[in-house]
Design a protein around this motif. Sequence first.
Motif, PDB file in Angstrom:
ATOM      1  N   ALA B 200     -58.569 -86.208 -24.515  1.00 21.19           N
ATOM      2  CA  ALA B 200     -59.122 -86.222 -23.153  1.00 21.19           C
ATOM      3  C   ALA B 200     -58.068 -86.766 -22.189  1.00 21.19           C
ATOM      4  O   ALA B 200     -57.222 -87.571 -22.577  1.00 21.19           O
ATOM      5  CB  ALA B 200     -60.365 -87.093 -23.117  1.00 21.19           C
ATOM      6  N   THR B 201     -58.117 -86.293 -20.945  1.00 15.95           N
ATOM      7  CA  THR B 201     -57.113 -86.721 -19.958  1.00 15.95           C
ATOM      8  C   THR B 201     -57.784 -87.521 -18.856  1.00 15.95           C
ATOM      9  O   THR B 201     -58.706 -87.030 -18.192  1.00 15.95           O
ATOM     10  CB  THR B 201     -56.437 -85.480 -19.344  1.00 15.95           C
ATOM     11  OG1 THR B 201     -55.979 -84.646 -20.395  1.00 15.95           O
ATOM     12  CG2 THR B 201     -55.263 -85.865 -18.464  1.00 15.95           C
ATOM     13  N   ILE B 202     -57.338 -88.764 -18.700  1.00 10.51           N
ATOM     14  CA  ILE B 202     -57.879 -89.614 -17.632  1.00 10.51           C
ATOM     15  C   ILE B 202     -56.879 -89.606 -16.482  1.00 10.51           C
ATOM     16  O   ILE B 202     -55.690 -89.897 -16.671  1.00 10.51           O
ATOM     17  CB  ILE B 202     -58.107 -91.058 -18.128  1.00 10.51           C
ATOM     18  CG1 ILE B 202     -59.104 -91.046 -19.297  1.00 10.51           C
ATOM     19  CG2 ILE B 202     -58.603 -91.957 -16.998  1.00 10.51           C
ATOM     20  CD1 ILE B 202     -59.215 -92.355 -20.025  1.00 10.51           C
ATOM     21  N   ILE B 203     -57.353 -89.230 -15.311  1.00 15.92           N
ATOM     22  CA  ILE B 203     -56.475 -89.148 -14.142  1.00 15.92           C
ATOM     23  C   ILE B 203     -56.973 -90.129 -13.082  1.00 15.92           C
ATOM     24  O   ILE B 203     -58.161 -90.144 -12.747  1.00 15.92           O
ATOM     25  CB  ILE B 203     -56.452 -87.719 -13.566  1.00 15.92           C
ATOM     26  CG1 ILE B 203     -55.896 -86.743 -14.606  1.00 15.92           C
ATOM     27  CG2 ILE B 203     -55.613 -87.661 -12.281  1.00 15.92           C
ATOM     28  CD1 ILE B 203     -55.961 -85.293 -14.195  1.00 15.92           C
ATOM     29  N   THR B 204     -56.067 -90.946 -12.600  1.00 12.92           N
ATOM     30  CA  THR B 204     -56.383 -91.844 -11.493  1.00 12.92           C
ATOM     31  C   THR B 204     -55.673 -91.313 -10.257  1.00 12.92           C
ATOM     32  O   THR B 204     -54.441 -91.226 -10.235  1.00 12.92           O
ATOM     33  CB  THR B 204     -55.892 -93.277 -11.801  1.00 12.92           C
ATOM     34  OG1 THR B 204     -56.463 -93.686 -13.046  1.00 12.92           O
ATOM     35  CG2 THR B 204     -56.280 -94.247 -10.698  1.00 12.92           C
ATOM     36  N   LEU B 205     -56.449 -90.947  -9.264  1.00 10.10           N
ATOM     37  CA  LEU B 205     -55.854 -90.377  -8.049  1.00 10.10           C
ATOM     38  C   LEU B 205     -55.247 -91.491  -7.198  1.00 10.10           C
ATOM     39  O   LEU B 205     -55.859 -92.548  -7.030  1.00 10.10           O
ATOM     40  CB  LEU B 205     -56.911 -89.653  -7.224  1.00 10.10           C
ATOM     41  CG  LEU B 205     -57.284 -88.222  -7.620  1.00 10.10           C
ATOM     42  CD1 LEU B 205     -58.144 -87.601  -6.527  1.00 10.10           C
ATOM     43  CD2 LEU B 205     -56.042 -87.372  -7.825  1.00 10.10           C
ATOM     44  N   GLN B 206     -54.052 -91.244  -6.707  1.00 12.87           N
ATOM     45  CA  GLN B 206     -53.445 -92.163  -5.737  1.00 12.87           C
ATOM     46  C   GLN B 206     -53.525 -91.462  -4.381  1.00 12.87           C
ATOM     47  O   GLN B 206     -53.044 -90.327  -4.249  1.00 12.87           O
ATOM     48  CB  GLN B 206     -51.996 -92.447  -6.121  1.00 12.87           C
ATOM     49  CG  GLN B 206     -51.904 -93.237  -7.418  1.00 12.87           C
ATOM     50  CD  GLN B 206     -50.585 -93.042  -8.116  1.00 12.87           C
ATOM     51  OE1 GLN B 206     -49.854 -92.115  -7.827  1.00 12.87           O
ATOM     52  NE2 GLN B 206     -50.302 -93.916  -9.055  1.00 12.87           N
ATOM     53  N   THR B 207     -54.159 -92.132  -3.453  1.00 16.32           N
ATOM     54  CA  THR B 207     -54.445 -91.469  -2.166  1.00 16.32           C
ATOM     55  C   THR B 207     -54.020 -92.335  -0.984  1.00 16.32           C
ATOM     56  O   THR B 207     -53.749 -93.540  -1.143  1.00 16.32           O
ATOM     57  CB  THR B 207     -55.952 -91.183  -2.051  1.00 16.32           C
ATOM     58  OG1 THR B 207     -56.656 -92.419  -2.203  1.00 16.32           O
ATOM     59  CG2 THR B 207     -56.421 -90.206  -3.120  1.00 16.32           C
ATOM     60  N   GLU B 208     -53.991 -91.701   0.180  1.00 16.32           N
ATOM     61  CA  GLU B 208     -53.725 -92.418   1.433  1.00 16.32           C
ATOM     62  C   GLU B 208     -54.778 -91.980   2.455  1.00 16.32           C
ATOM     63  O   GLU B 208     -55.105 -90.779   2.524  1.00 16.32           O
ATOM     64  CB  GLU B 208     -52.327 -92.076   1.965  1.00 16.32           C
ATOM     65  CG  GLU B 208     -51.204 -92.674   1.121  1.00 16.32           C
ATOM     66  CD  GLU B 208     -49.838 -92.167   1.542  1.00 16.32           C
ATOM     67  OE1 GLU B 208     -49.711 -91.602   2.638  1.00 16.32           O
ATOM     68  OE2 GLU B 208     -48.896 -92.322   0.736  1.00 16.32           O
ATOM     69  N   ASP B 209     -55.284 -92.936   3.212  1.00 18.12           N
ATOM     70  CA  ASP B 209     -56.295 -92.671   4.251  1.00 18.12           C
ATOM     71  C   ASP B 209     -57.536 -91.989   3.666  1.00 18.12           C
ATOM     72  O   ASP B 209     -58.122 -91.110   4.298  1.00 18.12           O
ATOM     73  CB  ASP B 209     -55.702 -91.811   5.389  1.00 18.12           C
ATOM     74  CG  ASP B 209     -54.548 -92.513   6.069  1.00 18.12           C
ATOM     75  OD1 ASP B 209     -54.684 -93.727   6.340  1.00 18.12           O
ATOM     76  OD2 ASP B 209     -53.504 -91.879   6.293  1.00 18.12           O
ATOM     77  N   VAL B 210     -57.887 -92.341   2.444  1.00 15.88           N
ATOM     78  CA  VAL B 210     -59.045 -91.738   1.779  1.00 15.88           C
ATOM     79  C   VAL B 210     -60.075 -92.831   1.516  1.00 15.88           C
ATOM     80  O   VAL B 210     -59.734 -93.904   0.997  1.00 15.88           O
ATOM     81  CB  VAL B 210     -58.635 -91.055   0.453  1.00 15.88           C
ATOM     82  CG1 VAL B 210     -59.865 -90.614  -0.339  1.00 15.88           C
ATOM     83  CG2 VAL B 210     -57.727 -89.864   0.720  1.00 15.88           C
ATOM     84  N   THR B 211     -61.322 -92.584   1.904  1.00 16.10           N
ATOM     85  CA  THR B 211     -62.394 -93.547   1.609  1.00 16.10           C
ATOM     86  C   THR B 211     -63.224 -93.104   0.408  1.00 16.10           C
ATOM     87  O   THR B 211     -63.780 -93.915  -0.311  1.00 16.10           O
ATOM     88  CB  THR B 211     -63.324 -93.699   2.827  1.00 16.10           C
ATOM     89  OG1 THR B 211     -63.771 -92.395   3.217  1.00 16.10           O
ATOM     90  CG2 THR B 211     -62.595 -94.377   3.978  1.00 16.10           C
ATOM     91  N   ASP B 212     -63.280 -91.812   0.176  1.00 14.87           N
ATOM     92  CA  ASP B 212     -64.103 -91.305  -0.923  1.00 14.87           C
ATOM     93  C   ASP B 212     -63.583 -89.924  -1.326  1.00 14.87           C
ATOM     94  O   ASP B 212     -62.937 -89.237  -0.515  1.00 14.87           O
ATOM     95  CB  ASP B 212     -65.559 -91.197  -0.463  1.00 14.87           C
ATOM     96  CG  ASP B 212     -66.501 -90.942  -1.634  1.00 14.87           C
ATOM     97  OD1 ASP B 212     -66.084 -91.252  -2.779  1.00 14.87           O
ATOM     98  OD2 ASP B 212     -67.613 -90.420  -1.407  1.00 14.87           O
ATOM     99  N   TYR B 213     -63.828 -89.547  -2.559  1.00 13.25           N
ATOM    100  CA  TYR B 213     -63.453 -88.182  -2.946  1.00 13.25           C
ATOM    101  C   TYR B 213     -64.322 -87.693  -4.093  1.00 13.25           C
ATOM    102  O   TYR B 213     -64.898 -88.484  -4.855  1.00 13.25           O
ATOM    103  CB  TYR B 213     -61.969 -88.069  -3.310  1.00 13.25           C
ATOM    104  CG  TYR B 213     -61.516 -88.880  -4.501  1.00 13.25           C
ATOM    105  CD1 TYR B 213     -61.637 -88.397  -5.791  1.00 13.25           C
ATOM    106  CD2 TYR B 213     -60.923 -90.138  -4.303  1.00 13.25           C
ATOM    107  CE1 TYR B 213     -61.188 -89.142  -6.868  1.00 13.25           C
ATOM    108  CE2 TYR B 213     -60.477 -90.874  -5.378  1.00 13.25           C
ATOM    109  CZ  TYR B 213     -60.604 -90.372  -6.669  1.00 13.25           C
ATOM    110  OH  TYR B 213     -60.160 -91.112  -7.727  1.00 13.25           O
ATOM    111  N   ILE B 214     -64.441 -86.378  -4.188  1.00 14.82           N
ATOM    112  CA  ILE B 214     -65.118 -85.779  -5.342  1.00 14.82           C
ATOM    113  C   ILE B 214     -64.116 -84.848  -6.044  1.00 14.82           C
ATOM    114  O   ILE B 214     -63.179 -84.346  -5.410  1.00 14.82           O
ATOM    115  CB  ILE B 214     -66.390 -84.988  -4.952  1.00 14.82           C
ATOM    116  CG1 ILE B 214     -66.049 -83.876  -3.955  1.00 14.82           C
ATOM    117  CG2 ILE B 214     -67.463 -85.902  -4.430  1.00 14.82           C
ATOM    118  CD1 ILE B 214     -67.192 -82.904  -3.751  1.00 14.82           C
TER     119      ILE B 214
END
Lengths: 172, 374
Positions: B200-214
């Motif tokens: 299984a692949t666990i991905i942690t998103l690195q974001t900027e100016d993001v409060t929430d995501y799907i």
Amino acid sequence: MISAATFHVITTELVVGMFSLAGIAYLLLVLDKKREISDIIAHFSMLGGLVFLPPAILFGIYADPAEQISNELLANKVLLSFSALGLSLGVLINRWLNKGPISGWLHPSIGMVSCGMILLVASLGGMYARGESLLFFLPKDIVLIFPIWASAILLAMGITMVSKSTIEHRRS
Amino acid sequence: MRIRLVAVLLILIFSASLTPMTSAKSGGEGDDIRSMQCGGSCHSDPALNATSAATISIEQPSSNWAGLLTTVTVNITDFPESETRIVGVFLLINDQGAKDTPQYDGWTIVADPNGGVVNYIETRVANGEDSISVTWTLKAPNSAGSYDLLASIQHGGSGNSASIHGNSLPISFEILEPPEDLPRLASDFIPPSTRSLNQATIITLQTEDVTDYIVEMRVPGAQSVILEVVDGSFTIPSAINPGSIEWRATLSGVGPDQQTPWFTLIAVEEGWQADRLELYLQSFALMFLLLGLVLVSNRKQGAEKIDLVGTLGLPESNTNQQPILPLQATENPTVGVIPVVSTVPQVPSEGLPEGWTMEQWQHFGEQYLQGGFR
């Protein structure tokens, strides 16, 4: 800048050409034909091929700088090249120590096996680069990689045999 | 003798006929960073070329923000008959054949269709199919402006044909400066492009100016499903067979919502691998072992010659326990000389043959006396 792969091609072509000539001369020696001239051609062309074999191996290694070797053909090329190098050196040293043509079929047969190995390496190269080879029927994707301890034992055995043979030669 | 010669010639001619007289590298060149037509290799020789009947098109990038991730898809349709069905696809910025890779315009290849980071890939068109699509994930240049992209293909034909290639029409588009509050992936976030089977692949998103995501996931061409995001990470289930899945995120923040491109994650079967140290050690071991065996074989032959002394009446035990020749030479010089004399044929009364040395006579004298040189 000229890449290592280009130098690899240049040196391997020299090696294959000289070993092919040597192989034919060894075949004549096995058949006991034209012994005098075949003996000279076989050993001198093998010596010429042997001069370019180490650079061919080194340039081949530098041409694929990955930490792991991930292709069975490449692994077989390396193993066969070094094996051929050992056999060829043995054949030439024996001829040099004998100070004259060596009678019998064993010596030229070993020379032929060595030349055959080099031609097989060339065939593997063709299979690797172009995906096709005249020796397509051979199983080239089977590689036996020994554990390090087994290789170390074999290496110790080989060095012992070479040393013992050298000492015996000096005594005689 | 003549029959043998004819047989050898026939074998050589037959062997030559087996060698394909192709000018193309039918097995492919391998994925790499390449200029079109390999930058001046044999494929650029007009005499060895043919134009592909395939239709090649390149789609507009999925997003046009400078410095952000985007995807570019190349579609190949009407793929002609080909023996190997291997097709090489280039992603380029012009058709000049030099300085034409996307890097020259500031593009960064994050993932190619095979999971690598190169602009030239080789893939196989499935039997019975005549079209294929391949997608690159790119990071757009940091500077806003007008940019071009172009796709080029090369492949073989039926039989021993020349190299066949074709180009798409270039596409032009504008790359824009992103608004300051645009929800986006962090500039240093690199989506994984390959993974092993049963993992299984666990991905942690690195974001900027993001409060929430799907996050959505789909098998290419199928309906997408929403993945659960826990503590900023989501899990893509393991694959049991080689293949690819796609995922994308919809990012929300102060600015307008943004959708990332569909990122491809390829599950690959772990191929064969060998450690270089193990391989080289074994190679040296084989070299010394074979060298030693050959040298020992010669010594054994030498020992057989010494055994000949035993047949002349010497005790056999002596031959094994101590050096025979020096010992016998000191105790009984005549015995020490016998083997040497007995191996050299007697020189004829008229002397050695013209131009011969004594060493040659030693080796070939017997053959000469038997008429071998007449």
